[in-house]
Design an enzyme around this catalytic site. Structure first.
Site, short mmCIF file in Angstrom:
data_model
loop_
_atom_site.label_atom_id
_atom_site.label_comp_id
_atom_site.label_asym_id
_atom_site.label_seq_id
_atom_site.Cartn_x
_atom_site.Cartn_y
_atom_site.Cartn_z
N GLY A 25 -1.97 36.79 -14.55
CA GLY A 25 -1.13 37.98 -14.48
C GLY A 25 0.12 37.71 -13.67
O GLY A 25 0.18 36.71 -12.95
N GLN A 59 6.98 39.88 -8.04
CA GLN A 59 6.82 38.46 -7.67
C GLN A 59 8.03 37.60 -8.06
O GLN A 59 8.22 36.52 -7.51
CB GLN A 59 5.56 37.89 -8.33
CG GLN A 59 4.28 38.49 -7.80
CD GLN A 59 3.08 37.96 -8.52
OE1 GLN A 59 2.73 38.44 -9.59
NE2 GLN A 59 2.44 36.94 -7.96
N CYS A 72 -3.53 34.23 -5.86
CA CYS A 72 -2.25 34.86 -6.23
C CYS A 72 -1.19 33.78 -6.29
O CYS A 72 -1.14 32.91 -5.42
CB CYS A 72 -1.88 35.90 -5.17
SG CYS A 72 -0.32 36.76 -5.50
N LEU A 73 -0.36 33.84 -7.31
CA LEU A 73 0.73 32.86 -7.44
C LEU A 73 1.70 32.97 -6.25
O LEU A 73 2.40 32.00 -5.95
CB LEU A 73 1.49 33.08 -8.75
CG LEU A 73 0.67 32.87 -10.03
CD1 LEU A 73 1.51 33.21 -11.25
CD2 LEU A 73 0.15 31.45 -10.12
N HIS A 130 -4.90 44.15 -8.94
CA HIS A 130 -4.10 43.17 -8.18
C HIS A 130 -2.61 43.31 -8.51
O HIS A 130 -1.76 43.30 -7.62
CB HIS A 130 -4.64 41.77 -8.51
CG HIS A 130 -3.91 40.62 -7.93
ND1 HIS A 130 -4.46 39.79 -6.97
CD2 HIS A 130 -2.66 40.13 -8.15
CE1 HIS A 130 -3.58 38.84 -6.65
NE2 HIS A 130 -2.47 39.03 -7.35
N GLU A 131 -2.30 43.46 -9.80
CA GLU A 131 -0.89 43.56 -10.23
C GLU A 131 -0.27 44.91 -9.84
O GLU A 131 0.89 44.97 -9.43
CB GLU A 131 -0.75 43.35 -11.74
CG GLU A 131 -1.32 42.06 -12.30
CD GLU A 131 -0.89 40.81 -11.58
OE1 GLU A 131 0.15 40.83 -10.89
OE2 GLU A 131 -1.60 39.79 -11.68
N HIS A 140 0.85 44.74 -6.38
CA HIS A 140 2.14 44.05 -6.22
C HIS A 140 3.30 45.04 -6.36
O HIS A 140 4.27 44.98 -5.60
CB HIS A 140 2.32 42.96 -7.28
CG HIS A 140 1.73 41.63 -6.92
ND1 HIS A 140 2.09 40.93 -5.78
CD2 HIS A 140 0.83 40.84 -7.56
CE1 HIS A 140 1.41 39.79 -5.74
NE2 HIS A 140 0.64 39.70 -6.81
O1 GNR Z 1 -3.59 33.88 -11.65
C1 GNR Z 1 -4.14 34.75 -10.96
N1 GNR Z 1 -5.48 34.74 -10.85
C2 GNR Z 1 -6.22 35.76 -10.25
C3 GNR Z 1 -7.54 35.51 -9.97
C4 GNR Z 1 -8.33 36.49 -9.39
C5 GNR Z 1 -7.78 37.72 -9.12
C6 GNR Z 1 -6.44 37.98 -9.40
C7 GNR Z 1 -5.67 37.01 -9.97
S1 GNR Z 1 -4.02 37.35 -10.35
C8 GNR Z 1 -3.32 35.74 -10.25
C9 GNR Z 1 -1.87 35.74 -10.69
C10 GNR Z 1 -1.08 36.61 -9.76
O2 GNR Z 1 -0.76 36.29 -8.64
N2 GNR Z 1 -0.73 37.78 -10.19
O3 GNR Z 1 -0.08 38.62 -9.38
NI NI Z 2 -0.62 38.06 -7.38
#
Ligand code: GNR
Ligand code: NI
Length: 170
Positions: free
Chosen positions: A46, A51, A91-92, A133-134, A137
């Site tokens: 995601g 980001q 998270c990236l 999670h997104e 953000h």
């Molecule tokens: O690539 C991603 N893997 C992930 C794994 C477990 C829970 C959430 C994520 S999201 C993350 C990519 C990201 O940072 N999205 O904002």
């Molecule tokens: Ni993230």
């Protein structure tokens, strides 16, 4: 199409609250395409516009094994949740760190697609985690906000060090 730069914790810009999208034009469509290209290039499941330093409520997701199920959420709203579940998140924007986070087990959301059409979606498992999670953000929130200050500060120190070394190399 272009691959964009992903901001990394503790960058303050990741704390910006994103604004709703009101116009569905070529610019939004290009943003969505570039976000998918960036997400696939970084091998993420995601990516939120926050980001890449674009503070609009745009999310791209693909939790499929084959990377053939792109999902774009604009102005997403979580309208129902069910249960809680703990899972490991990364998270990236916090590269190289993984921690257990408790979230709602299932979510029901309402969002717009890239044409501005409204739709609803129910999600569980990784898709549910990823949506939550997104959406965080877009509110300027990161998964490290849910862990202890001790762990968060240790991650911050390690990333600060990496970022200093990277700056020196340039
Ligand atoms: O690539 C991603 N893997 C992930 C794994 C477990 C829970 C959430 C994520 S999201 C993350 C990519 C990201 O940072 N999205 O904002
Ligand atoms: Ni993230």
């Amino acid at each position: 199409m272009s691959i964009l730069t992903v901001l990394e914790f503790p960058d303050k810009r990741l704390r910006t609250k994103a604004k709703k999208v009101t116009v569905f034009d070529k610019k939004i469509s290009t943003l969505v395409d570039d976000m998918f290209e960036t997400m696939y290039d970084f091998k993420g499941v995601g990516l939120a516009a926050t980001q890449i330093n674009v503070h609009q409520r745009v999310i791209v997701i693909d939790v499929s094994e084959e990377k053939n199920a792109p999902l774009c959420l604009i102005n997403p709203e979580i309208i129902e949740t069910q249960g809680t579940e703990e899972s490991e998140e990364g998270c990236l924007s916090v590269p190289g760190f993984f921690e257990m986070v408790t979230r709602a087990q299932k979510v029901k959301i309402k969002a717009l697609d890239k044409h501005g059409e409204s739709f609803e979606l129910e999600a569980d498992e990784l898709l549910s985690v990823c949506i939550q999670h997104e959406v965080d953000h877009l509110e300027g929130k990161l998964f490290v906000d849910y862990i202890s200050a001790f762990k968060r500060n240790r991650i911050k120190a390690k990333l600060d060090k990496i970022h200093k070394l990277e700056a020196k190399k340039r």
